[in-house]
Design a protein around this motif. Sequence first.
Motif, PDB file in Angstrom:
ATOM      1  N   TYR A   1      59.015 -54.779  -3.699  1.00 42.76           N
ATOM      2  CA  TYR A   1      57.673 -55.209  -3.327  1.00 42.76           C
ATOM      3  C   TYR A   1      56.758 -53.995  -3.219  1.00 42.76           C
ATOM      4  O   TYR A   1      57.204 -52.928  -2.779  1.00 42.76           O
TER       5      TYR A   1
ATOM      6  N   VAL B   1      64.553 -62.775   8.124  1.00 45.69           N
ATOM      7  CA  VAL B   1      63.398 -62.660   9.006  1.00 45.69           C
ATOM      8  C   VAL B   1      63.732 -63.383  10.306  1.00 45.69           C
ATOM      9  O   VAL B   1      64.309 -64.477  10.294  1.00 45.69           O
TER      10      VAL B   1
ATOM     11  N   HIS C   1      60.012 -63.432   3.507  1.00 45.81           N
ATOM     12  CA  HIS C   1      59.132 -62.327   3.872  1.00 45.81           C
ATOM     13  C   HIS C   1      57.695 -62.750   4.147  1.00 45.81           C
ATOM     14  O   HIS C   1      56.974 -62.065   4.871  1.00 45.81           O
TER      15      HIS C   1
ATOM     16  N   ALA D   1      68.494 -60.923   2.553  1.00 48.12           N
ATOM     17  CA  ALA D   1      67.141 -60.914   3.111  1.00 48.12           C
ATOM     18  C   ALA D   1      67.186 -61.677   4.428  1.00 48.12           C
ATOM     19  O   ALA D   1      68.013 -62.579   4.600  1.00 48.12           O
TER      20      ALA D   1
ATOM     21  N   SER E   1      62.040 -58.198   9.982  1.00 48.36           N
ATOM     22  CA  SER E   1      62.444 -58.714   8.682  1.00 48.36           C
ATOM     23  C   SER E   1      62.969 -57.577   7.809  1.00 48.36           C
ATOM     24  O   SER E   1      62.843 -56.401   8.152  1.00 48.36           O
ATOM     25  N   THR E   2      63.516 -57.958   6.689  1.00 52.14           N
ATOM     26  CA  THR E   2      64.023 -56.985   5.725  1.00 52.14           C
ATOM     27  C   THR E   2      62.936 -56.552   4.742  1.00 52.14           C
ATOM     28  O   THR E   2      63.228 -55.863   3.767  1.00 52.14           O
ATOM     29  N   PHE E   3      61.697 -56.903   5.004  1.00 50.70           N
ATOM     30  CA  PHE E   3      60.606 -56.568   4.092  1.00 50.70           C
ATOM     31  C   PHE E   3      60.550 -55.070   3.788  1.00 50.70           C
ATOM     32  O   PHE E   3      60.404 -54.663   2.633  1.00 50.70           O
TER      33      PHE E   3
ATOM     34  N   ALA F   1      52.796 -59.106   5.455  1.00 47.33           N
ATOM     35  CA  ALA F   1      54.250 -59.102   5.669  1.00 47.33           C
ATOM     36  C   ALA F   1      54.708 -57.779   6.260  1.00 47.33           C
ATOM     37  O   ALA F   1      55.640 -57.740   7.083  1.00 47.33           O
ATOM     38  N   SER F   2      54.048 -56.692   5.908  1.00 42.62           N
ATOM     39  CA  SER F   2      54.444 -55.366   6.403  1.00 42.62           C
ATOM     40  C   SER F   2      54.220 -55.200   7.902  1.00 42.62           C
ATOM     41  O   SER F   2      54.807 -54.312   8.521  1.00 42.62           O
TER      42      SER F   2
END
Length: 176
Positions: A160, A53, A131, A51, A149-151, A143-144
């Motif tokens: 998620y 960010v 995230h 992960a 980031s790897t979100f 977060a989206s």
Amino acid sequence: MPHYRRALTGTTYFFTVVTHRRPILCDDAIRAALRHAIERVRIRFPFTTDAMVLMPDHLHCIWTLPDDDTNFSIRWTQIKHHVSYSCGHLYPMTLSKSRQERGAAPIWQRRFWEHQIRNEVDMERHVDYIHFNPVKHGLAKHASEWPFSTFGRFVRTGIYPADWGGNPACDGMEFE
């Protein structure tokens, strides 16, 4: 809290790496250099990015190293060196005499913070922290919305829901 459906193998670490007082990590040149540096270092010293960010002046990530390998310092040294070599001319800075004597680069703080992930709950908390960080810092409402980031990967794999990290269920979340 999501369930991550992965076993911890190798040695897994959470890192915080900070720039030297500059909000430049989301700049195109730095992002490209960082991506290239990670790819180059990963060839010689393998690791998996679980992960990540990028924030303007720092980054958080979780890496899993191969079994019996705990030398994350060599990886960070080489990544930071590559980014500094590639982009240092774009971000000139007068370094203090002590930073010059230590061979410090103008982009990065010399050190970084690491934490060894202890178990699955620890992993979940740190991935959530990564995230949620853009929301915490007021850079995004969800977060989206944060592109660095790897979100999105976690949403695509079903870890998620797309509205995590900005929906009412996340209000009041506590992170270490």
